[in-house]
Scaffold this motif. Structure first.
Motif, mmCIF file in Angstrom:
data_model
loop_
_atom_site.group_PDB
_atom_site.id
_atom_site.type_symbol
_atom_site.label_atom_id
_atom_site.label_comp_id
_atom_site.label_asym_id
_atom_site.label_seq_id
_atom_site.Cartn_x
_atom_site.Cartn_y
_atom_site.Cartn_z
ATOM 1 N N TRP A 1 46.020 -16.113 43.361
ATOM 2 C CA TRP A 1 46.619 -14.930 43.998
ATOM 3 C C TRP A 1 46.465 -13.676 43.136
ATOM 4 O O TRP A 1 45.945 -12.651 43.588
ATOM 5 C CB TRP A 1 48.097 -15.189 44.303
ATOM 6 C CG TRP A 1 48.795 -13.985 44.866
ATOM 7 C CD1 TRP A 1 49.659 -13.142 44.217
ATOM 8 C CD2 TRP A 1 48.666 -13.459 46.203
ATOM 9 N NE1 TRP A 1 50.083 -12.139 45.050
ATOM 10 C CE2 TRP A 1 49.490 -12.304 46.278
ATOM 11 C CE3 TRP A 1 47.952 -13.861 47.325
ATOM 12 C CZ2 TRP A 1 49.605 -11.545 47.434
ATOM 13 C CZ3 TRP A 1 48.067 -13.099 48.500
ATOM 14 C CH2 TRP A 1 48.888 -11.965 48.536
ATOM 15 N N LEU B 1 44.115 -10.065 43.497
ATOM 16 C CA LEU B 1 44.604 -8.682 43.507
ATOM 17 C C LEU B 1 43.889 -7.829 42.459
ATOM 18 O O LEU B 1 43.716 -6.620 42.641
ATOM 19 C CB LEU B 1 46.111 -8.639 43.259
ATOM 20 C CG LEU B 1 47.021 -9.300 44.305
ATOM 21 C CD1 LEU B 1 48.475 -8.909 44.051
ATOM 22 C CD2 LEU B 1 46.616 -8.930 45.715
ATOM 23 N N ARG C 1 43.976 -2.612 47.800
ATOM 24 C CA ARG C 1 44.819 -3.734 47.354
ATOM 25 C C ARG C 1 46.015 -3.889 48.296
ATOM 26 O O ARG C 1 46.381 -5.002 48.667
ATOM 27 C CB ARG C 1 45.275 -3.480 45.917
ATOM 28 C CG ARG C 1 45.979 -4.659 45.295
ATOM 29 C CD ARG C 1 46.126 -4.565 43.785
ATOM 30 N NE ARG C 1 45.973 -3.276 43.216
ATOM 31 C CZ ARG C 1 44.960 -2.912 42.410
ATOM 32 N NH1 ARG C 1 44.026 -3.781 42.086
ATOM 33 N NH2 ARG C 1 44.878 -1.690 41.911
ATOM 34 N N GLN C 2 46.619 -2.777 48.685
ATOM 35 C CA GLN C 2 47.762 -2.836 49.590
ATOM 36 C C GLN C 2 47.362 -3.415 50.941
ATOM 37 O O GLN C 2 48.083 -4.236 51.526
ATOM 38 C CB GLN C 2 48.343 -1.436 49.784
ATOM 39 C CG GLN C 2 49.593 -1.391 50.652
ATOM 40 C CD GLN C 2 50.768 -2.100 50.014
ATOM 41 O OE1 GLN C 2 51.256 -1.672 48.970
ATOM 42 N NE2 GLN C 2 51.229 -3.175 50.629
ATOM 43 N N VAL D 1 47.044 -7.228 50.664
ATOM 44 C CA VAL D 1 48.348 -7.894 50.629
ATOM 45 C C VAL D 1 48.956 -7.927 52.026
ATOM 46 O O VAL D 1 49.426 -8.977 52.494
ATOM 47 C CB VAL D 1 49.294 -7.193 49.629
ATOM 48 C CG1 VAL D 1 50.708 -7.774 49.737
ATOM 49 C CG2 VAL D 1 48.773 -7.351 48.203
ATOM 50 N N ASP D 2 48.932 -6.788 52.711
ATOM 51 C CA ASP D 2 49.510 -6.726 54.057
ATOM 52 C C ASP D 2 48.800 -7.693 55.012
ATOM 53 O O ASP D 2 49.423 -8.299 55.882
ATOM 54 C CB ASP D 2 49.413 -5.300 54.604
ATOM 55 C CG ASP D 2 50.341 -4.329 53.886
ATOM 56 O OD1 ASP D 2 51.263 -4.795 53.191
ATOM 57 O OD2 ASP D 2 50.130 -3.105 54.008
ATOM 58 N N THR E 1 47.260 -10.514 54.187
ATOM 59 C CA THR E 1 47.193 -11.903 53.740
ATOM 60 C C THR E 1 48.537 -12.621 53.707
ATOM 61 O O THR E 1 48.592 -13.846 53.875
ATOM 62 C CB THR E 1 46.548 -11.960 52.335
ATOM 63 O OG1 THR E 1 45.322 -11.218 52.351
ATOM 64 C CG2 THR E 1 46.263 -13.389 51.917
ATOM 65 N N VAL E 2 49.623 -11.896 53.507
ATOM 66 C CA VAL E 2 50.929 -12.561 53.358
ATOM 67 C C VAL E 2 51.235 -13.456 54.552
ATOM 68 O O VAL E 2 51.639 -14.616 54.386
ATOM 69 C CB VAL E 2 52.050 -11.521 53.155
ATOM 70 C CG1 VAL E 2 53.425 -12.193 53.264
ATOM 71 C CG2 VAL E 2 51.914 -10.849 51.791
ATOM 72 N N ASP F 1 54.943 -14.620 43.715
ATOM 73 C CA ASP F 1 55.385 -13.276 43.343
ATOM 74 C C ASP F 1 56.843 -13.109 43.769
ATOM 75 O O ASP F 1 57.126 -12.849 44.937
ATOM 76 C CB ASP F 1 54.508 -12.226 44.026
ATOM 77 C CG ASP F 1 54.905 -10.800 43.655
ATOM 78 O OD1 ASP F 1 55.878 -10.614 42.894
ATOM 79 O OD2 ASP F 1 54.245 -9.861 44.143
ATOM 80 N N LEU G 1 57.790 -9.891 45.759
ATOM 81 C CA LEU G 1 57.190 -9.592 47.056
ATOM 82 C C LEU G 1 58.274 -9.429 48.116
ATOM 83 O O LEU G 1 59.139 -10.296 48.272
ATOM 84 C CB LEU G 1 56.235 -10.717 47.462
ATOM 85 C CG LEU G 1 55.467 -10.501 48.774
ATOM 86 C CD1 LEU G 1 54.368 -9.469 48.585
ATOM 87 C CD2 LEU G 1 54.874 -11.829 49.263
ATOM 88 N N TYR H 1 54.107 -4.336 52.467
ATOM 89 C CA TYR H 1 54.733 -5.234 51.504
ATOM 90 C C TYR H 1 54.738 -4.596 50.124
ATOM 91 O O TYR H 1 53.749 -4.000 49.700
ATOM 92 C CB TYR H 1 53.981 -6.569 51.426
ATOM 93 C CG TYR H 1 54.303 -7.521 52.548
ATOM 94 C CD1 TYR H 1 55.445 -8.314 52.501
ATOM 95 C CD2 TYR H 1 53.465 -7.623 53.655
ATOM 96 C CE1 TYR H 1 55.750 -9.190 53.527
ATOM 97 C CE2 TYR H 1 53.763 -8.502 54.696
ATOM 98 C CZ TYR H 1 54.912 -9.271 54.611
ATOM 99 O OH TYR H 1 55.227 -10.139 55.637
ATOM 100 N N PHE I 1 54.891 -5.458 46.125
ATOM 101 C CA PHE I 1 54.550 -6.633 45.314
ATOM 102 C C PHE I 1 54.704 -6.312 43.835
ATOM 103 O O PHE I 1 54.798 -5.140 43.438
ATOM 104 C CB PHE I 1 53.134 -7.131 45.627
ATOM 105 C CG PHE I 1 52.058 -6.075 45.551
ATOM 106 C CD1 PHE I 1 51.339 -5.872 44.382
ATOM 107 C CD2 PHE I 1 51.761 -5.286 46.662
ATOM 108 C CE1 PHE I 1 50.340 -4.914 44.318
ATOM 109 C CE2 PHE I 1 50.763 -4.322 46.605
ATOM 110 C CZ PHE I 1 50.056 -4.132 45.432
#
Length: 309
Positions: A189, A193, A223-224, A227-228, A230-231, A243, A246, A255, A257
């Motif tokens: 993870w 990132l 990166r943001q 994350v948005d 993939t969560v 994390d 998160l 999200y 993180f």
């Protein structure tokens, strides 16, 4: 400002692709050679972690899928080296710079694939992160690079779906398989990132690349977005993200993180990752072992030209 510079600036402003024969500033050319070269290196080095599992794939189907994926990555490297050559970046020179450490490749490939779950997670998370970055590059200002990225993104999208499907099989499997998948997510993870590079305030090349529209979206925004995206996929697998910070922010619609371990990132990109030396040794050995093939190809090409003349 010269007429060539004016014409170049107008193309950038009007979103007209810059082509190999067009005039361009030396800085623009050098930035592209560096970025495309490092991108190409990442594709060919990225074959190694997955090739580690070719002989141990759990079924013939999984082996065939993995073999096809590795072959695709080799092709991506060739597309990109070809794009760099249109800028005067000689392929052998770029490759030798990678072997000596003068040019970098993505830090993510200096981590080991310890279990079969890593193959699925690399395809899902690592290629998923690559897609977020590369889709934006389909609109990069340099024409050959943008066109190469269109094909690469189509194939990377297929890789990402392959990876997620393999992870889905593990998530629906035994308790040991679920534990193996969770362990893999825990280990990959944060490196995923890190793939987007340092924070914008710490990135020495981002501002100029953004101005020239080589880079279309900032490191932090990419990166943001990852994350948005993939969560919810992690949660759908019944897994957790390593994390504790998160959380969903209703006001921003994103999200939040935790802080990335930038000390680890810097250690890896400066040659001190778990597999840095192993990766370069493997590529150096392959380069030396393949010298006779390159020499034979050049000799054959010269003979064909002589016959044609």
């Amino acid at each position: 400002m010269s007429s060539e510079q004016t014409s170049f600036e107008r193309k950038i402003e009007q979103e007209i692709a810059v082509e190999p024969k067009d005039w361009m500033p030396d800085g623009y050319r050098k930035t592209l050679v560096r970025q495309i070269g490092q991108h190409a290196h990442s594709e060919v080095v990225g074959m190694l972690p997955e090739a580690n599992w070719l002989t141990r794939a759990p079924s013939l189907r999984r082996k065939a899928v993995l073999l096809a994926k590795i072959q695709d990555e080799a092709g991506h490297g060739l597309y990109l080296y070809s794009a760099a050559e249109t800028l005067g970046g000689e392929r052998h020179d770029l490759y030798e710079k990678m072997l000596t450490g003068e040019m970098k490749y993505s830090s993510i490939f200096n981590y080991p694939t310890l279990s079969w779950a890593d193959v699925g997670v690399v395809g899902w998370l690592v290629d998923g992160a690559a897609i977020v970055n590369q889709v934006a590059l389909c609109r990069t200002s340099y024409g050959p690079y943008a066109r190469a990225m269109v094909r690469i993104c189509k194939e990377e999208s297929f890789h990402q779906r392959q990876g997620y499907e393999a992870c889905r099989a593990l998530a629906d499997g035994s308790e040991d398989q679920k534990a193996m998948l969770q362990d893999s997510i825990n280990r990959w993870w944060w490196p995923a990132l890190m793939m987007f590079g340092p924070n914008d305030s710490e990135s020495p090349n981002s501002a100029k690349s953004m101005a020239w529209k080589i880079k279309r979206v900032s490191n932090d925004d990419l990166r943001q977005k990852f994350v948005d995206n993939t969560v919810h996929q992690v949660l759908a697998l019944g897994m957790t993200i390593p994390d504790p910070d998160l959380k969903w922010n209703e006001e921003t619609g994103h999200y939040e993180f935790g802080e990335i371990n930038w000390d680890e990132f810097n250690q890896v990109i400066h040659g001190h990752g778990i597999c840095n030396h192993e990766r370069l040794k493997d590529k150096r050995d392959a380069w030396e072992a393949g010298a006779w093939v390159r020499e034979a190809a050049v000799a054959y090409s010269k003979k064909q030209m002589e016959c044609a003349a």
